[in-house]
Design an enzyme around this catalytic site. Structure first.
Site, PDB file in Angstrom:
ATOM      1  N   LYS A  65       0.833  -1.201   0.000  1.00 36.68           N
ATOM      2  CA  LYS A  65       0.000   0.000   0.000  1.00 36.68           C
ATOM      3  C   LYS A  65       0.870   1.255   0.000  1.00 36.68           C
ATOM      4  CE  LYS A  65      -3.635  -0.120   2.618  1.00 36.68           C
ATOM      5  NZ  LYS A  65      -4.771  -0.160   1.683  1.00 36.68           N
ATOM      6  N   ARG A 120      -3.394   2.928   8.405  1.00 38.19           N
ATOM      7  CA  ARG A 120      -3.682   1.732   7.612  1.00 38.19           C
ATOM      8  C   ARG A 120      -2.504   0.761   7.622  1.00 38.19           C
ATOM      9  NH1 ARG A 120      -7.757   2.649   3.511  1.00 38.19           N
ATOM     10  NH2 ARG A 120      -8.627   4.738   3.635  1.00 38.19           N
ATOM     11  N   GLY A 173      -8.137  -7.358   4.226  1.00 33.75           N
ATOM     12  CA  GLY A 173      -8.942  -7.437   5.437  1.00 33.75           C
ATOM     13  C   GLY A 173      -8.308  -8.169   6.591  1.00 33.75           C
ATOM     14  N   MET A 202      -5.564  -7.411   8.292  1.00 41.08           N
ATOM     15  CA  MET A 202      -4.990  -6.543   9.323  1.00 41.08           C
ATOM     16  C   MET A 202      -5.860  -5.302   9.482  1.00 41.08           C
ATOM     17  SD  MET A 202      -0.937  -7.066   8.560  1.00 41.08           S
ATOM     18  CE  MET A 202      -1.127  -6.729   6.824  1.00 41.08           C
ATOM     19  N   ARG A 246      -2.573  -1.443  -6.159  1.00 40.22           N
ATOM     20  CA  ARG A 246      -1.756  -2.637  -5.912  1.00 40.22           C
ATOM     21  C   ARG A 246      -2.165  -3.688  -6.922  1.00 40.22           C
ATOM     22  NH1 ARG A 246      -4.494  -4.423  -0.111  1.00 40.22           N
ATOM     23  NH2 ARG A 246      -6.559  -4.940  -0.918  1.00 40.22           N
ATOM     24  N   HIS A 256     -15.095  -8.275   1.623  1.00 41.97           N
ATOM     25  CA  HIS A 256     -14.115  -9.188   2.221  1.00 41.97           C
ATOM     26  C   HIS A 256     -14.382 -10.636   1.811  1.00 41.97           C
ATOM     27  CE1 HIS A 256     -12.801 -11.932   5.497  1.00 41.97           C
ATOM     28  NE2 HIS A 256     -11.711 -11.203   5.425  1.00 41.97           N
ATOM     29  N   ARG A 267       0.686 -47.740  -8.679  1.00 39.14           N
ATOM     30  CA  ARG A 267       0.688 -48.528  -7.438  1.00 39.14           C
ATOM     31  C   ARG A 267      -0.083 -49.824  -7.669  1.00 39.14           C
ATOM     32  NH1 ARG A 267      -1.070 -43.393  -6.664  1.00 39.14           N
ATOM     33  NH2 ARG A 267       0.146 -41.971  -5.373  1.00 39.14           N
ATOM     34  N   ARG A 309       5.308 -49.781  -9.824  1.00 36.37           N
ATOM     35  CA  ARG A 309       5.930 -50.180  -8.556  1.00 36.37           C
ATOM     36  C   ARG A 309       5.401 -51.539  -8.137  1.00 36.37           C
ATOM     37  NH1 ARG A 309       4.728 -46.614  -3.331  1.00 36.37           N
ATOM     38  NH2 ARG A 309       2.774 -47.773  -3.425  1.00 36.37           N
ATOM     39  N   GLU A 323      13.385 -44.193  -0.754  1.00 40.16           N
ATOM     40  CA  GLU A 323      12.479 -43.715   0.293  1.00 40.16           C
ATOM     41  C   GLU A 323      13.012 -43.958   1.698  1.00 40.16           C
ATOM     42  OE1 GLU A 323       8.738 -45.814  -0.226  1.00 40.16           O
ATOM     43  OE2 GLU A 323       9.768 -47.459  -1.221  1.00 40.16           O
ATOM     44  N   SER A 362      13.626 -43.034  -8.237  1.00 38.25           N
ATOM     45  CA  SER A 362      12.455 -42.178  -8.059  1.00 38.25           C
ATOM     46  C   SER A 362      12.285 -41.946  -6.568  1.00 38.25           C
ATOM     47  CB  SER A 362      11.207 -42.830  -8.645  1.00 38.25           C
ATOM     48  OG  SER A 362      10.084 -41.988  -8.449  1.00 38.25           O
ATOM     49  N   GLY A 392      10.576 -41.450  -3.319  1.00 32.40           N
ATOM     50  CA  GLY A 392       9.274 -41.579  -2.663  1.00 32.40           C
ATOM     51  C   GLY A 392       9.283 -40.715  -1.412  1.00 32.40           C
ATOM     52  N   THR A 393       8.983 -39.447  -1.584  1.00 33.49           N
ATOM     53  CA  THR A 393       9.211 -38.494  -0.490  1.00 33.49           C
ATOM     54  C   THR A 393       8.199 -38.611   0.640  1.00 33.49           C
ATOM     55  OG1 THR A 393       8.072 -36.837  -1.849  1.00 33.49           O
ATOM     56  CG2 THR A 393      10.482 -36.798  -1.834  1.00 33.49           C
ATOM     57  N   ASN A 394       7.076 -39.312   0.428  1.00 31.53           N
ATOM     58  CA  ASN A 394       6.173 -39.526   1.559  1.00 31.53           C
ATOM     59  C   ASN A 394       6.865 -40.371   2.627  1.00 31.53           C
ATOM     60  OD1 ASN A 394       4.314 -38.200  -0.038  1.00 31.53           O
ATOM     61  ND2 ASN A 394       3.296 -40.063  -0.719  1.00 31.53           N
ATOM     62  N   ASP A 395       7.371 -41.540   2.226  1.00 31.04           N
ATOM     63  CA  ASP A 395       8.061 -42.405   3.183  1.00 31.04           C
ATOM     64  C   ASP A 395       9.419 -41.843   3.573  1.00 31.04           C
ATOM     65  OD1 ASP A 395       6.012 -44.149   3.415  1.00 31.04           O
ATOM     66  OD2 ASP A 395       7.028 -45.878   2.534  1.00 31.04           O
ATOM     67  N   CYS A 453       8.141 -39.075  -7.053  1.00 33.68           N
ATOM     68  CA  CYS A 453       6.765 -39.515  -7.246  1.00 33.68           C
ATOM     69  C   CYS A 453       5.932 -39.395  -5.977  1.00 33.68           C
ATOM     70  CB  CYS A 453       6.713 -40.948  -7.776  1.00 33.68           C
ATOM     71  SG  CYS A 453       7.465 -42.161  -6.668  1.00 33.68           S
ATOM     72  N   TYR A 455      12.377 -35.372 -13.834  1.00 33.63           N
ATOM     73  CA  TYR A 455      10.926 -35.209 -13.889  1.00 33.63           C
ATOM     74  C   TYR A 455      10.347 -35.147 -12.479  1.00 33.63           C
ATOM     75  CZ  TYR A 455      10.514 -40.208 -12.765  1.00 33.63           C
ATOM     76  OH  TYR A 455      10.599 -41.427 -12.155  1.00 33.63           O
TER      77      TYR A 455
END
Length: 885
Positions: A24, A94, A103, A105, A338, A454, A562, A618, A754, A773, A775-778, A841, A861
């Site tokens: 602002k 303001r 809205g 703040m 803005r 808002h 899977r 897999r 993983e 590959s 396996g970022t969850n595990d 993945c 990828y």
């Protein structure tokens, strides 16, 4: 040592100083530099806010003195004095973070009024009603923001007075009534704040600045930042601006406008205007405004001037602008410019139009659209075959359809959501304090407000359907009931809203999910992203239908198929259970032989759907007990059978055999037990059946001229010995099938990385594995030592609230911990095998900041769910451009 410079007059700044002056403040500075009609004022920097928190909510040394000096300069510039009873200087205070947080703040208008200056203002303007209206507004706003007095206490007195006078709107209230209400307002302050309303204007200013600083860490602001991934350490600036008044009569007013339609992207001036009102009336939705085009009829010269300024500002910033303005007695003042918030559809279409108009190039356009926002483009809509009876109509404030059960408070929306109940949040108008309920609800319906209220602005930013300004809706907040065109609504009643049309329907209407095919304008835009990005985008898909959908949305391969999901189908589960219950390899082989045709059919469908693209399959990952009934259920069932039918019945013996096998397979920590590659090593016939099915399917397709490209992924490898054992076994089966079919087929066998150990021995794994590959969850679970299901439902919300965690690591990739392991695995793997293909993945593959991190690692990828493919395509391009980090 002198204090840092905390205060800047508008002409000392410019539009590039958002980090210091807030969005602002930087906008006001830029407009003043451009010679536009902007009131005088100054900005207190974001650094002052941050120092305020470092000093345990105390003003940093030197700030008070700098503000006092700035007020003296401001008095000299405008020719009035702060607190002067005969000719008072009034200001607004303001908030303004570096990015728009509509809205979230606090703002205070008309500061500087007290019992003495209100009389001077009335005499000076010859408008007693205006002066007392301004004073009551100030008391309401200041008391609510600074003194924590519930604003509804004041509103109830206003409604009571209107009823007594037989009128319906605030502008009809006369000067005497406002004067009497001010007296009652001050009594409310004394009762509920425990102090008199402050009469010292400098105390008012000090407390107001402190309140704006405090609002940076209000619950609503924190909730909004968390939802929109805005850092907590930015702080807010504070703009102190000479007041201009839109409530001085019918030649005055206030408005909010966008230089293009924020819903559709159409190149038309879009906004709303209220005659004889102040800015809070528009954005708060207290009165339903008229369209900005109506200003052309009532004040054509002002409209033309505003139109020219809007066009000029858009050309200057080369971006759609969100503008606030006030007309005081026929004179236009610009209060804000803005970058305007917009729907995802509008964002893409505006970017395309700006390219076509020659204002920006394609690369800039690609960097302009928030990648996560593309998720909004796949909103549900009402089934066209449904019988739709419109009960009421409001403004189409945020697109998409939603159906849910009525709740009347934000807290109830959260509670019902946690109980698994979909809700529509129904309010007279939303306030920033409702943001947590808006996040939890499926959609929002308000009785008041317009397309720039808002509710509308926040809902659009969240991708939530919203219908605003529904005049037929009357709400009784105390009883939690409402009337919609005379029909009673109670908490829990079903309601359907269509934010694209503004229609409101009673009951639960069937919805159709958004189409999987890309609209032409989005396809064009994403083709620009494809021209830029380095990484490919693949998809996680377990069925031919998912694979086709992913391909339609631009996927260039399947990064995760899977196979366990295929085992869960009703006609297959008994055979899977027969295989698990088998006591001998021969019995197990018999069951697997029955499963082989099913698996082959599955793989034919997916490989054919992705012809010409790689499909990474897999092998079986979860522990075997997941395919069996739960231990607790079986204990109850066998006990009941023993007591009712006896132990000699076939049914009891079958259940008992199942129970014994489940007990044998029961593990204290199944996630780290007999699963992933360990399952394939102990029961090699399972993996052998799956690999046979894969390559028989590929051979069948090749015979038909289909370009099938299978990739076999071994899950959960942690040692080179596990990798070699499973690789050799899979390769032997694959080669045997190809030899028997006299077919040649290129294929690869790799592993899902993983486990932390896999990352640090990646060079040894890569001597065998042909691709990685992540396996970022595990990998996240095993790095943190968190159980995802337990953590996300248990302590992670508290960790986020207490800022022990910045982000949920299962939603946003942990760069420092998990990311460091990934970086090491990439380095070691490619040192051992330079051509090693590496992807991701896990769920992080569709989260933009995680995609950007994968780009820095040099991954080939990312793979994500089909509907997130467009998000990943754009995020990958933005990572290449450096606009997403």
């Amino acid at each position: 040592m002198s204090a840092p410079k905390y205060v800047y007059f508008f002409e000392e700044g410019d539009g590039t100083m958002k980090e210091l002056l807030g969005g602002k403040g930087a906008g006001l500075a830029e407009m003043m530099r451009a010679g536009l009609p902007v009131p005088q004022g100054f900005i207190i920097t974001t650094q002052a806010c941050l120092r305020f928190y470092e000093a345990q909510r105390s003003f940093p040394d030197g700030l008070d003195a700098q503000v006092e000096q700035a007020m003296l300069q401001l008095e000299g510039r405008v020719g009035t004095r702060f607190g002067d009873p005969s000719d008072p200087l009034l200001v607004s205070v303001r908030s303004g973070a570096r990015v728009s947080m509509p809205g979230m703040m606090d703002t205070i208008l008309n500061l500087g009024l007290n019992d003495a200056t209100v009389a001077g203002l009335a005499t000076l303007t010859q408008n007693e009603r205006f002066a007392w209206d301004a004073y009551r507004r100030f008391i309401m706003m200041f008391s609510s923001v600074v003194l924590n007095v519930d604003k509804d206490r004041f509103e109830e007195l206003i409604e009571e007075r209107k009823h007594e006078l037989g009128i319906s709107t605030d502008p009809e209230i006369d000067a005497g009534s406002w004067k009497a209400l001010v007296t009652r307002f001050k009594a409310i302050v004394r009762e509920h704040a425990g102090r008199d309303f402050p009469q010292d204007v400098r105390e008012q200013l000090h407390l107001a600045i402190q309140a704006v600083f405090d609002s940076w860490n209000s619950k609503r602001a924190i909730d909004y930042r968390r939802f929109n991934k805005i850092p907590d350490d930015w702080g807010t600036a504070v703009s102190v601006v000479q007041m201009v008044f839109g409530n001085m009569g019918d030649d005055s007013g206030t408005g909010v406008a966008f230089t293009r339609d924020p819903n559709t992207g159409e190149n038309v001036l879009f906004g709303e205007y209220l005659v004889n009102a102040q800015g809070e009336d528009v954005v708060a939705g207290i009165r339903t405004p008229q369209k900005i085009a109506d200003l052309e009829r009532s004040q054509p010269a002002i409209y033309r001037q505003f139109q020219e300024i809007a066009h000029r500002l858009e050309r200057h910033y080369k971006e759609m602008q969100d503008l606030e303005f006030t007309v005081e007695r026929g004179k236009l003042f610009m209060l804000q410019t803005r970058t305007g918030k917009r729907s995802a559809e509008a964002a893409v279409k505006i970017a395309i139009d700006l390219v076509n108009e020659g204002l920006i190039d394609k690369r800039t356009a690609v960097g302009r659209v928030n990648a996560s926002s593309l998720d909004q483009l796949f909103h549900a809509r009402i089934d066209t075959d449904a019988r739709v009876e419109v009960a009421a109509h409001g403004l189409n404030a945020s697109p998409g359809a939603a159906t849910g059960q009525v709740v009347f408070t934000a807290d109830d929306a959260v509670a019902w959501n946690e109980a698994g109940k979909p809700t529509i949040l129904v309010r007279v108008e939303t306030t920033p304090d409702d943001v947590h309920g808006m996040i939890a609800s499926r959609g929002i319906l308000t009785a008041k407000g317009g397309a720039t209220s808002h509710a509308a602005v926040v809902a659009r930013g969240m991708g939530k359907p919203c219908v605003a300004g529904c005049d037929a809706l009357q709400i009784d907040r105390r009883s939690k009931t409402a009337s919609l065109n005379g029909t009673a609504l109670h908490e829990g009643d079903w309601l359907t809203i269509d934010g694209s049309t503004g229609n409101v329907m009673l009951g639960r209407l069937p919805l159709i999910e958004a189409p999987s095919t890309l609209p032409p304008w989005l396809a064009t835009f994403l083709s620009w992203a494809d021209d830029v990005r380095r990484m490919q985008v693949w998809a996680n898909a377990d069925t031919p239908e998912d694979a086709r959908k992913a391909r339609e949305l631009g996927a260039q391969g399947i990064g995760l198929c899977r196979t366990e999901h295929m085992f869960m189908q009703q006609e297959r589960l008994p055979i899977v259970q027969q295989m698990i219950l088998a006591n001998t390899p021969e019995a197990r082989a018999e069951a697997l032989a029955k499963l082989l045709p099913f698996q082959r059919e599955d793989f034919v469908g997916i490989l054919e759907a992705m012809a010409g693209y790689p499909v990474t399959i897999r092998l079986l990952d979860p522990p075997l007990h997941e395919f069996l009934p739960s231990l607790e259920e079986l204990l109850v069932e066998t006990t009941e059978l023993r007591l009712t039918t006896g132990v000699e019945t076939h049914e009891y013996r079958a259940k008992e055999a199942m129970l014994k096998r489940v007990q044998q397979l029961h593990e204290q920590n199944p996630m780290l037990g007999l699963r992933v590659c360990r399952l394939g090593i102990l029961y090699p016939e399972i993996y052998a059946m799956q690999v046979r099915a894969i390559f028989e399917a590929a051979c069948e397709l090749k015979e038909r001229g289909v370009d099938a490209r299978p990739e076999v992924m071994i899950p959960g490898v942690g040692t080179p010995e596990e990798m070699r054992s499973t690789y050799d076994a899979a390769k032997a089966v694959a080669d045997a099938v190809l030899s028997a079919q006299t077919t040649t087929l290129a294929y690869h066998i790799g592993t899902m990385v993983e486990l932390p150990r896999a990352c640090v021995v990646a060079d040894e794994l890569a001597q065998t594995a042909q691709f990685f590959s992540f396996g970022t969850n595990d990998l996240t679970q095993t790095t943190y030592g968190y159980s995802r299901d337990d953590a996300e439902a248990g302590f992670i919300p508290t960790y986020l609230e207490k800022k022990i965690l910045k982000d949920d690591p299962f939603q946003v990739l942990d760069r420092r911990g998990v990311g460091s392991l990934m970086r090491e695995a990439v380095r070691l793997g490619r040192d051992a095998r330079a051509e090693l293909k590496i992807g991701i993945c896990g769920e992080h593959g569709g989260e933009p900041s995680s995609v950007a991190f994968c780009d820095t690692l040099g991954l080939d990828y990312v793979s994500c769910s089909p509907y997130r493919v467009p998000i990943a395509r754009l995020a990958a391009a933005q990572a290449t451009l450096g606009t997403l980090t």
